[in-house]
Write an enzyme that holds these catalytic residues in place. Structure first.
Site, PDB file in Angstrom:
ATOM      1  CG  ASP A 180      38.218  13.803  35.140  1.00 24.40           C
ATOM      2  OD1 ASP A 180      37.449  12.910  35.514  1.00 24.40           O
ATOM      3  OD2 ASP A 180      37.843  14.987  34.984  1.00 24.40           O
ATOM      4  CE  LYS A 200      38.906  14.003  38.946  1.00 22.66           C
ATOM      5  NZ  LYS A 200      38.219  12.772  38.471  1.00 22.66           N
TER       6      LYS A 200
HETATM    7  P1  NDP Z   1      36.983  13.551  27.864  1.00 25.63           P
HETATM    8  O1  NDP Z   1      37.876  14.727  27.944  1.00 25.63           O
HETATM    9  O2  NDP Z   1      37.431  12.325  27.160  1.00 25.63           O
HETATM   10  O3  NDP Z   1      35.575  13.979  27.203  1.00 25.63           O
HETATM   11  C1  NDP Z   1      34.799  14.979  27.784  1.00 25.63           C
HETATM   12  C2  NDP Z   1      33.600  15.259  26.879  1.00 25.63           C
HETATM   13  O4  NDP Z   1      32.695  16.125  27.547  1.00 25.63           O
HETATM   14  C3  NDP Z   1      33.984  15.934  25.588  1.00 25.63           C
HETATM   15  O5  NDP Z   1      33.054  15.564  24.597  1.00 25.63           O
HETATM   16  C4  NDP Z   1      33.836  17.413  25.966  1.00 25.63           C
HETATM   17  O6  NDP Z   1      33.616  18.262  24.851  1.00 25.63           O
HETATM   18  C5  NDP Z   1      32.628  17.392  26.858  1.00 25.63           C
HETATM   19  N1  NDP Z   1      32.737  18.482  27.854  1.00 25.63           N
HETATM   20  C6  NDP Z   1      33.701  18.654  28.781  1.00 25.63           C
HETATM   21  N2  NDP Z   1      33.497  19.782  29.496  1.00 25.63           N
HETATM   22  C7  NDP Z   1      32.379  20.310  28.984  1.00 25.63           C
HETATM   23  C8  NDP Z   1      31.647  21.463  29.293  1.00 25.63           C
HETATM   24  N3  NDP Z   1      32.026  22.315  30.276  1.00 25.63           N
HETATM   25  N4  NDP Z   1      30.519  21.712  28.579  1.00 25.63           N
HETATM   26  C9  NDP Z   1      30.122  20.866  27.582  1.00 25.63           C
HETATM   27  N5  NDP Z   1      30.789  19.759  27.236  1.00 25.63           N
HETATM   28  C10 NDP Z   1      31.889  19.488  27.931  1.00 25.63           C
HETATM   29  O7  NDP Z   1      36.569  13.224  29.371  1.00 25.63           O
HETATM   30  P2  NDP Z   1      35.964  11.886  29.986  1.00 25.63           P
HETATM   31  O8  NDP Z   1      35.077  11.224  28.990  1.00 25.63           O
HETATM   32  O9  NDP Z   1      37.071  11.151  30.597  1.00 25.63           O
HETATM   33  O10 NDP Z   1      35.091  12.471  31.194  1.00 25.63           O
HETATM   34  C11 NDP Z   1      33.689  12.794  31.053  1.00 25.63           C
HETATM   35  C12 NDP Z   1      33.050  12.826  32.430  1.00 25.63           C
HETATM   36  O11 NDP Z   1      33.195  11.533  33.052  1.00 25.63           O
HETATM   37  C13 NDP Z   1      33.647  13.819  33.445  1.00 25.63           C
HETATM   38  O12 NDP Z   1      32.620  14.289  34.283  1.00 25.63           O
HETATM   39  C14 NDP Z   1      34.607  12.961  34.245  1.00 25.63           C
HETATM   40  O13 NDP Z   1      34.876  13.498  35.521  1.00 25.63           O
HETATM   41  C15 NDP Z   1      33.787  11.677  34.340  1.00 25.63           C
HETATM   42  N6  NDP Z   1      34.563  10.486  34.661  1.00 25.63           N
HETATM   43  C16 NDP Z   1      35.588  10.068  33.869  1.00 25.63           C
HETATM   44  C17 NDP Z   1      36.284   8.925  34.195  1.00 25.63           C
HETATM   45  C18 NDP Z   1      37.350   8.365  33.297  1.00 25.63           C
HETATM   46  O14 NDP Z   1      37.796   7.237  33.565  1.00 25.63           O
HETATM   47  N7  NDP Z   1      37.762   9.044  32.251  1.00 25.63           N
HETATM   48  C19 NDP Z   1      35.997   8.179  35.416  1.00 25.63           C
HETATM   49  C20 NDP Z   1      34.836   8.646  36.133  1.00 25.63           C
HETATM   50  C21 NDP Z   1      34.171   9.779  35.767  1.00 25.63           C
HETATM   51  P3  NDP Z   1      34.814  19.188  24.298  1.00 25.63           P
HETATM   52  O15 NDP Z   1      35.755  18.238  23.636  1.00 25.63           O
HETATM   53  O16 NDP Z   1      34.184  20.154  23.388  1.00 25.63           O
HETATM   54  O17 NDP Z   1      35.420  19.849  25.522  1.00 25.63           O
END
Ligand code: NDP
Length: 453
Positions: free
Chosen positions: A166, A126
């Protein structure tokens, strides 16, 4: 806690101070592994657990770049190469101001078990940076990505370490990173996944994590002869994972009624249907706006801003059948878990990594609900990344149906392997133990085969 868990955790805490998320992730896994270690003293003798919690390599570097005003900005870059027993390091890059060494170590550690569960030959890693893409121009994001890759390129490679996206790293960032890698190395290889379709990407990669989390839940429901038909679902986040979770739920007869960002959440009792989802995707992926604008557009939705004085998240306090946390780690605290149970939720499938605090996990398990932990439920993303690597090696592209078929099969295999391991080791229905044990065994046996390295 047993003497085994105590001694591993004492060492981990002493060697990795001030990394609470890493301690949390290790503790959960080690508690599950107790069941295995009792039956396999050879792992204990070979210090497999002591080795698996120690990253093979940690790279930390300066990322200087120029903003649009010509000012010098400095961020910190990381890559954690955790375990390469069963394949090249594989895992995403996260760009978010909260990123630090401990958070990336927890994610890299989880990735080792997750990648093992996919049945594909991928080790765990990671990386990322404390860079915040929010509010930056495309040119600033490009200059940052180019500087980041100028250092990272010497540590990664198609047979060594293959990063992906991510939080904060989507198609735009992967494009800039790939462009700089190709320029420096003068070679066109599948060194990153999540690429654009025209330059080596795979169909279904953007959809894979969200779709996979929904498929995992579908498999859990099938054990009770049930389906998503007519079920109300709470989803958090509004990024990559949340968007495709909502899309697949709609397709399978469920109704998603919430989504969120770090400013607040919307509750749309009528459901986020295909038309509203298209608006949300445009808002988040193109305009890079805030979820509040959804409620400005649709009168059926109510927007609630984040209230830092609350000790719970009101998003999890609505009547529902299923929950899909898809934002970030520790977003469901113990009170949120209680609220979910009180409101009738009987299925939680984690799109995000470690979104539930340990006390919350304990409540779900005690209540006997279908609880799919992130390392199993969200493995669809990395699984299709693995399929992207296969297509790159073959120099072929598979159809949407082929990739989706592989994804469905892999999610069923992960479900069945976790279910079977939970039963075999005396905790039927406990997918936490099942996923940790099933993921561990393949890596542990490989480490035994490969000697003390
Ligand atoms: P994105 O950046 O596309 O979206 C993240 C979302 O979560 C946004 O809506 C963001 O809001 C919100 N968010 C992020 N950090 C915070 C925080 N500290 N508090 C509140 N809201 C938060 O990321 P992904 O959708 O790719 O990832 C989401 C989750 O899924 C993570 O935990 C990631 O590790 C996990 N994941 C992702 C994978 C992938 O293929 N993308 C694979 C496996 C797991 P804002 O825009 O306001 O920051």
């Amino acid at each position: 806690m047993s003497a085994f868990v105590d001694s591993v955790m004492a060492q981990v805490k002493a060697k990795n101070p001030a990394e609470p998320e890493f301690h949390q992730a290790v503790q959960e896994v080690v508690e599950s592994l107790e069941l295995v270690i009792e039956k396999h003293p050879e792992y204990r003798a070979a210090k497999i657990v002591e080795r698996i919690v120690e990253p093979e390599r940690v790279i930390m570097f300066r990322v200087p770049w120029l903003d649009d005003q010509g000012e010098v900005q400095v961020n910190r870059g990381f890559r954690i190469e955790m375990n390469s027993a069963i394949g090249p390091y594989k895992g995403g890059l996260r760009f978010h101001p909260s990123v630090n060494l401990g958070i990336l170590k927890f994610l890299a550690f989880e990735q080792v078990f997750k990648n093992s569960l996919t049945t594909l030959p991928m080790g765990g890693g990671k990386g990322g940076s404390d860079f915040d893409p929010k509010g930056k121009s495309d040119n600033e994001v490009m200059r940052f990505c180019q500087s980041f890759m100028t250092e990272l390129n010497r540590h990664i490679g198609q047979f060594t370490d293959v990063p992906a996206g991510d939080i904060g790293v989507g198609g735009r960032e992967i494009g800039f990173l790939f462009g700089q890698y190709k320029r420096i190395k003068n070679e066109f290889v599948g060194v990153l996944t999540g690429k654009g379709l025209a330059w080596g990407g795979s169909l279904i990669r953007p959809e894979a994590t969200g779709y996979g989390a929904v498929y995992f839940g579908q498999n859990m429901l099938a054990t009770k002869n049930d389906t998503y038909e007519g079920k109300t679902c709470l989803v958090s986040g509004s990024g990559n994972v949340a968007q495709y979770t909502i899309e697949k739920l709609n397709e399978l007869g469920g109704k998603a009624v919430t989504c969120s960002d770090s400013s607040g959440y919307i509750y749309d009792e009528a459901g986020i249907d295909a038309g509203k989802l298209a608006f949300l995707m445009e808002l988040k992926n193109v305009k890079r706006g805030r979820v509040k604008e959804y409620a400005d557009k649709y009168s059926s939705a109510v927007y609630t801003p984040v209230d830092p004085n609350l000790d719970y998240n009101p998003l999890w306090d609505h009547k529902a059948d299923c929950a899909f946390p898809s934002a970030t780690q520790n977003e469901i605290n113990a009170k949120d878990a209680e609220n979910l149970l009180k409101n009738g939720v009987t299925l939680v499938s984690e799109g995000a990594n470690m979104p539930t605090v340990p006390d919350g996990v304990e409540k779900f398990i005690k209540a006997g609900i279908m609880y799919g932990p992130g390392k199993a439920a969200n493995a669809g993303g990395v699984a299709v990344s693995g399929l992207e690597m296969s297509q790159n090696s073959l120099r072929l592209s598979w159809t949407r149906e082929e990739v989706d078929g592989h994804l469905k099969r892999i999610m069923k295999d992960i479900h069945d392997a976790s279910y079977a391991a939970a039963e075999k080791y005396g905790t039927p229905g406990n997918y936490v133990n099942g996923a940790n044990i099933a993921g561990f065994l393949k890596v542990a046996n490989t480490m035994m085969d490969q000697g003390v390295v």
